[in-house]
Design an enzyme around this catalytic site. Structure first.
Site, PDB file in Angstrom:
ATOM      1  CE  LYS A   1      -3.006  25.886 -53.621  1.00 38.16           C
ATOM      2  NZ  LYS A   1      -3.620  27.086 -54.142  1.00 38.16           N
TER       3      LYS A   1
ATOM      4  NE  ARG B   1     -10.321  25.112 -54.161  1.00 39.47           N
ATOM      5  CZ  ARG B   1      -9.418  24.174 -54.398  1.00 39.47           C
ATOM      6  NH1 ARG B   1      -8.243  24.218 -53.813  1.00 39.47           N
ATOM      7  NH2 ARG B   1      -9.693  23.184 -55.230  1.00 39.47           N
TER       8      ARG B   1
END
Ligand code: 7PM
Length: 363
Positions: A297, A331
């Site tokens: 991210k 995840r």
């Protein structure tokens, strides 16, 4: 304003021996043997402000104030298995994008068969569940047509439900996709809007009987990074997840079917993301297993300057930050690497005899 009472466990006790004095007093998150804490911050927020005090785990236990005792009980209660996955230790969800615009892997898995092949590789690498997504929810992304989303994900789900041994989940904000994915055999629904985007989602999930991930996001994907704002990001996310869990329960989705997720990167500045990562342990007070998505991210890019393809080291560091606070499901894009990081982190944990006896001198 909602009145918030929260407990943030701090000072993790690593390698705690059964029978030691600390053992009985320590806070044990979510019924875990491997996740004990020595201290806690008690946080109370109401219209007049926020008060914080630090207490020992023993003092917290001795406090008979009913709301606090109830919160401690929820913090420590074991979590039920979801989609056949038990949460006595950290588990891994492998990301399978079926989108042409996914930032992290350049849309290489748009082709259905390539996506299936990739998913089966993630399973072989040790994924405990495979998360299939057909709509990019990245910041600034435009929404897509629901029929197009179905065309992307349903063939992949159909093949994986037959070919994979691990369960399959669907990453979607659309009730129509949830309904058809459930009919195709998915075992979990993952909604980054926490069942708010589509007014029919609450009822649809209730009817499927499936478990669901409720993720926090501020704003819509298209605009969420424009000017994220919170009074206190950690408490605001806590209150939001509590409200969505209550709304889900009211719609007929039992709490034991919920996974909760702070939604790293969804309507958050770097400071917001870091504050959440530092306080994940507090979310166990909501009484559900926690999912964390940090893989590749932007916050890792903001801290290091690394482009998405070079963010694995930062992703692993962030994943371990979650594991240290008892996050039950990670995840991730990089399943094999995450498995290795988790195995080393959990090195002091009891494991099956066969694993324990494997010689350590083979490299
Ligand atoms: C661009 C930016 C593309 C971000 C994709 C993403 C999460 C999720 C996503 C998460 C849960 C990604 C995200 N992130 N579902 N879906 N939690 N529950 O990195 O953090 O895959 S999309």
């Amino acid at each position: 304003m909602t009145t918030t009472l929260a407990i943030r466990p701090i000072a993790r006790l690593a390698g705690l021996q059964t029978g030691s004095g600390e053992e009985s007093a320590a806070l044990r998150l979510a019924g875990r043997r491997d996740c004990a804490f020595a201290l806690a911050e008690i946080i109370a927020r109401d219209a007049s402000g926020t008060r914080r005090r630090l207490v020992s785990a023993a003092a917290l236990r001795a406090d008979r104030d009913p709301p606090l005792a109830e919160l401690v009980a929820r913090l420590e209660s074991p979590r039920a298995a979801i989609a056949g996955i038990s949460f006595d230790r950290a588990r891994i969800m492998g990301i399978v994008n079926v989108t042409p615009d996914s930032f992290a892997d350049g849309g290489r898995y748009f082709d259905g068969d390539v996506a299936v092949e990739h998913a089966l590789r993630l399973e072989a690498e040790g994924a405990d569940i495979l998360d299939i997504g057909g709509e990019s929810t990245r910041p600034g992304a435009a929404p897509i047509d629901v029929e197009e989303e179905c065309r992307r994900v349903l063939p992949v789900i159909g093949k994986l439900v037959r070919q994979a041994r691990v369960p399959v989940s669907i990453d979607t904000r659309h009730s129509e996709v949830m309904r058809r994915a459930a009919a195709a055999g998915v075992r979990l629904i993952n909604d980054v809007s926490a069942l708010r985007h589509d007014p029919q989602s609450l009822a649809t999930v209730a009817r499927t009987g499936l478990p669901v991930v409720l993720m926090h996001a501020q704003g819509d994907p298209r605009t969420m990074q424009d000017a994220p704002h919170y009074a206190d990001v950690v408490l605001d996310v806590y209150d939001f997840l509590a409200e969505r869990a209550a709304a889900s329960e009211a719609a007929g989705i039992a709490r034991s079917r919920l996974l909760l997720d702070p939604g790293i990167g969804f309507g958050k500045t770097l400071a917001h993301n870091l504050a959440l990562l530092a306080s994940l342990s507090l979310l166990h007070g909501l009484g559900c297993p926690l999912l964390l998505g940090v893989s590749r991210k932007s916050f890792i890019g903001h801290l290091t300057g690394a482009p998405p393809s070079e963010r694995l080291p930062g992703s692993l560091a962030a994943a371990l930050t979650g594991i240290a606070q008892g996050v039950q499901l990670l995840r991730v894009h990089d399943v094999a690497a995450t498995r290795q990081a988790v195995a080393v982190w959990e090195g002091d944990q009891p494991r099956p005899r066969a694993e324990r006896q494997r010689p350590a001198s083979e490299d």
